[in-house]
Every structure is written in C-alpha cells, then in structure tokens.
Design a protein around this motif. Structure first.
Motif, mmCIF file in Angstrom:
data_model
loop_
_atom_site.group_PDB
_atom_site.id
_atom_site.type_symbol
_atom_site.label_atom_id
_atom_site.label_comp_id
_atom_site.label_asym_id
_atom_site.label_seq_id
_atom_site.Cartn_x
_atom_site.Cartn_y
_atom_site.Cartn_z
ATOM 1 N N GLY A 150 -1.571 -18.932 -4.930
ATOM 2 C CA GLY A 150 -2.803 -19.214 -4.189
ATOM 3 C C GLY A 150 -3.009 -18.149 -2.997
ATOM 4 N N TYR A 151 -2.259 -16.292 -2.713
ATOM 5 C CA TYR A 151 -2.429 -15.767 -1.774
ATOM 6 C C TYR A 151 -3.313 -14.628 -2.221
ATOM 7 N N THR A 152 -3.846 -13.997 -1.284
ATOM 8 C CA THR A 152 -4.628 -13.032 -2.057
ATOM 9 C C THR A 152 -3.346 -12.116 -1.147
ATOM 10 N N VAL A 153 -3.152 -10.961 -2.126
ATOM 11 C CA VAL A 153 -2.771 -9.852 -1.387
ATOM 12 C C VAL A 153 -3.566 -8.130 -0.726
ATOM 13 N N THR A 154 -2.338 -7.728 0.214
ATOM 14 C CA THR A 154 -3.583 -6.960 0.844
ATOM 15 C C THR A 154 -2.307 -5.653 0.888
ATOM 16 N N SER A 155 -3.042 -4.838 1.075
ATOM 17 C CA SER A 155 -1.977 -3.468 1.007
ATOM 18 C C SER A 155 -3.131 -2.521 1.197
ATOM 19 N N GLY A 156 -2.634 -0.026 0.943
ATOM 20 C CA GLY A 156 -3.649 0.170 2.153
ATOM 21 C C GLY A 156 -3.641 1.095 0.513
ATOM 22 N N TYR A 186 -9.014 7.255 0.363
ATOM 23 C CA TYR A 186 -8.255 8.090 -0.614
ATOM 24 C C TYR A 186 -6.454 7.580 -0.749
ATOM 25 N N PRO A 187 -6.309 7.616 -1.917
ATOM 26 C CA PRO A 187 -6.299 9.366 -2.879
ATOM 27 C C PRO A 187 -7.442 8.484 -3.570
ATOM 28 N N PRO A 188 -7.359 10.329 -4.185
ATOM 29 C CA PRO A 188 -8.173 10.681 -5.124
ATOM 30 C C PRO A 188 -8.279 9.718 -6.751
ATOM 31 N N GLU A 189 -6.677 9.720 -6.874
ATOM 32 C CA GLU A 189 -6.475 8.974 -7.899
ATOM 33 C C GLU A 189 -6.595 7.892 -7.880
ATOM 34 N N ASN A 190 -6.921 6.872 -6.644
ATOM 35 C CA ASN A 190 -7.552 5.443 -6.940
ATOM 36 C C ASN A 190 -8.183 4.942 -7.016
ATOM 37 N N VAL A 191 -9.290 5.655 -6.725
ATOM 38 C CA VAL A 191 -10.866 6.055 -6.721
ATOM 39 C C VAL A 191 -10.703 4.778 -8.005
#
Length: 380
Positions: A150-156, A186-191
C-alpha cells in the motif's frame, strides 16, 4: 496495509492566488522559508509582492529586487498545462502530507501523473547509480513488496537503484522526483521510464521552473524532497560521500526512519550503507523489515496538522528603526546562529527580529541554513 484515505486534506488555491504564489516564489531572494515568512507578515502573496521593494530596500538592498511578473507566471502555468502538469500549493489536498511538515517545504510543486500517489504513505528507495546486480534485484524486491503493501515508492529517477525501484512499482504507484523542471528529466535514457510512470499509476514531481536544466547543486534539493515525501528511506547501496547519504542525513533530520542494507566490506558501493548501520540505521535484509517498522506510522494521522493557508489579516508590526537594524547586523556574523539566540542577545522583541531578518534576506544580506540557523552574507 496503510490507509491514506484520511490524509487528503487542504484548501484549494484560487487561480488568482496560484498566479501570485508562483510570482512570489519565482522572485529574487525568495526561497521556501522566506515565502512562508512573507505570507505570515503580509497576509497574502499579493500583499507580499507589493511590499517586496520596500522590505528589500529597508534591508539595505543596493539594487531593485526582481519581481516575477504576471505574464511570466501565466506563461509557466500555460507551459504546465501543455505538458499535462499542474502546480499544487502546500495547503492544497494533493500536496504530499509528510512533505508539508518539513522546514522550508516548497510552497508550490509541479506535478504530472496520478496525483493520488502523492497523498498515500510513501517509502523512499535510493542507492548507487553504479548498482550491482544483487543490489538492483534487492531494490526491486523492496519496492515491489512495499507497493503491494500500500505504499507509494519515491525515488530520484537516477540510474541504478532508483531505476530498479521505479520499474518494480510502476503498477502500484511510484513518485519520480526531478532535480530540474518536469520538462528537463535526467538522465536522458530514463525519459521512457518517466513516461511510463506519469502515464500509469505514478507521478513526477519538481519544485523547479519549467525549462530548468538540472545542475549539480540542484540534486541535494531533489534529495530533500525524496526524504520529505517519505515516511522512511531505504538505502540499498551507497558509496562514501554519495548523494544517497545526503538523502539519508536529511531523512534523519526530518525524523524519518532510515533503513540500510548491509553489504560486503570489500565493495565500495556498500561502504556508505555499512556506515549508516554503525550510526543506527535499521538493518534491512528483507521487505518485512521495512513494512513492519513503518506499519505503526502509516496507520496514524501523523501529518495532518493545521492546513497551510494565507492569514486572514495583515500583520500590524511597525517597521523597525535603523538603530534596531544596526543592532541585529552587528550581532550577526559568518557563523550560523539560532534566531532565539539573536533575540536573547539583542533584547529586541521577537517580532522585530524576525522582520529585520526578513528584510535582510530579501536584500540578499542573509544566509539561511538547515535547522533555521542564519548568518550574515559577508560579501553582500
């Protein structure tokens, strides 16, 4: 399983207020803490905008302060609308409730995607960009299981651990916090990954203007948001002096739980996490360690304090005199001090001290530090 249904509280901004808030936070020398002080003193963002020239001049500004114009704010709102995003104010229902409580929380966040992801209890998952195979698998397991709980996962949105955490929680909901504007990922490959997040159950968040390209100094601000949004932070792999350790330190400052995954002493990617364990982080060898520790917190309404809104009346504090300003300036130095110490040292009323500090801040003569400390800008 956490129930985030009761967490969606707040008061919606009018469009006129939203434009004024955006203008104020985009004006020179106005950061989140200064924004809050201006609203408290002036009663509204519109009043604050009108008073900025006077306040900065009283603080000793050597040039006119730049105030963001109506058209500038409208252009950014239009850019957000074209991008499928919107600006959410700190007192509005869709603003992350845990983030609302930290010192210097952004007054406005640009958001794109499923807004409900921001109001559920969140777990932050961060770690090395140069992740090992086992580290990436472990991060994915934590994210997947926390999402199912039930948690949202937050990252960068970074390479390595961040990417694994986001991918594993695409179906349950993940928040990608960006260092630049929403249109400058950023980074571009994660668009493509970001597109999957915002087109599904997830959300992209940024406090930076549209068009803002991320710089090195912007990433600690992003890390601060990750820590502030989350109830707890899981660090899977982190080298010494890594950004993940900065995020962990901020999480500790905010009173969040910090979890660290132990690793081989021979692997430099684990030196930081092993160091966190020595400092008291929770030993994490499985998802249950995280879910069980967070369960009591996620069931409580910890972050639904008073709703942030514009005061109903204008402050009636009289402008300080030059003698009082001179006393404050002479009491300050390059070493950060607490405002309470300034009040005790000078003997001036607290309201006068806070107003003079606000004037100095707007004039570019004050530095604000973590923990509410302030120092004089020696080069101003």
């Amino acid at each position: 399983m956490p129930d985030g249904s009761a967490r969606r509280t707040g008061i919606a901004l009018t469009e006129r207020q939203r434009i004024a808030w955006l203008r104020l936070i985009r004006s020179d020398n106005v950061g989140p803490a200064t924004f809050r002080d201006l609203i408290n003193h002036c009663g509204s963002a519109e009043n604050a905008l009108a008073m900025l020239p006077e306040l900065s001049a009283r603080g000793g500004a050597t040039r006119a302060i730049r105030i963001a114009g109506v058209q500038e704010a409208e252009r950014e709102l239009e850019a957000a609308d074209r991008f499928g995003a919107r600006f959410v104010g700190i007192g509005e229902p869709d603003y992350p409730p845990a983030l609302r409580q930290i010192e210097g929380a952004p007054p406005l966040l640009a958001m794109k995607g499923e807004l409900s992801a921001a109001t559920r209890p969140s777990v932050g998952v961060v770690g090395s960009r140069n992740a090992s195979i086992s580290g990436a698998k472990f991060a994915a397991m934590i994210a997947r299981d926390c999402g199912r709980a039930g948690y949202t996962v937050t990252s960068g949105l970074a390479r390595g651990i961040d990417t694994s955490a986001h991918r594993a929680s695409l179906e349950t909901g993940t928040i990608a916090v960006l260092a630049g504007g929403l249109d400058q990922p950023y980074p571009p490959e994660n668009v493509p990954l970001l597109d999957e997040i915002t087109e599904g159950a997830g959300l992209a968040v940024s406090e930076m203007p549209f068009g803002w390209e991320p710089r090195a100094r912007d990433f600690p601000r992003r890390n601060r948001l990750i820590s502030g949004i989350s109830l707890g932070l899981v660090v899977v792999e982190a080298a010494e002096r890594s950004g993940s350790l900065i995020t962990a330190r901020m999480a500790t400052d905010f009173g969040r739980l910090v979890f660290a995954v132990p690793g081989s002493p021979l692997d430099p990617r684990c030196h930081g996490t092993n160091g966190l364990l020595k400092q008291g982080a929770i030993v994490t060898t499985g998802s249950a360690d995280v879910i069980e520790a967070l369960a009591p917190l996620s069931q409580l309404d910890l972050f639904n304090g008073p709703v942030v809104e514009e005061p109903k009346k204008f402050s009636d504090i009289l402008p300080p005199n030059d003698d009082d300003r001179a006393i404050i300036v002479s009491a300050l130095g390059p070493t950060p001090v607490e405002v309470d110490d300034i009040i005790r040292h000078t003997g001036l009323p607290a309201s006068t001290v806070y107003l003079i500090l606000l004037e100095l801040d707007l004039a570019g003569r004050l530095h604000r530090h973590v923990g509410g400390l302030v120092s004089i800008a020696m080069d101003a």
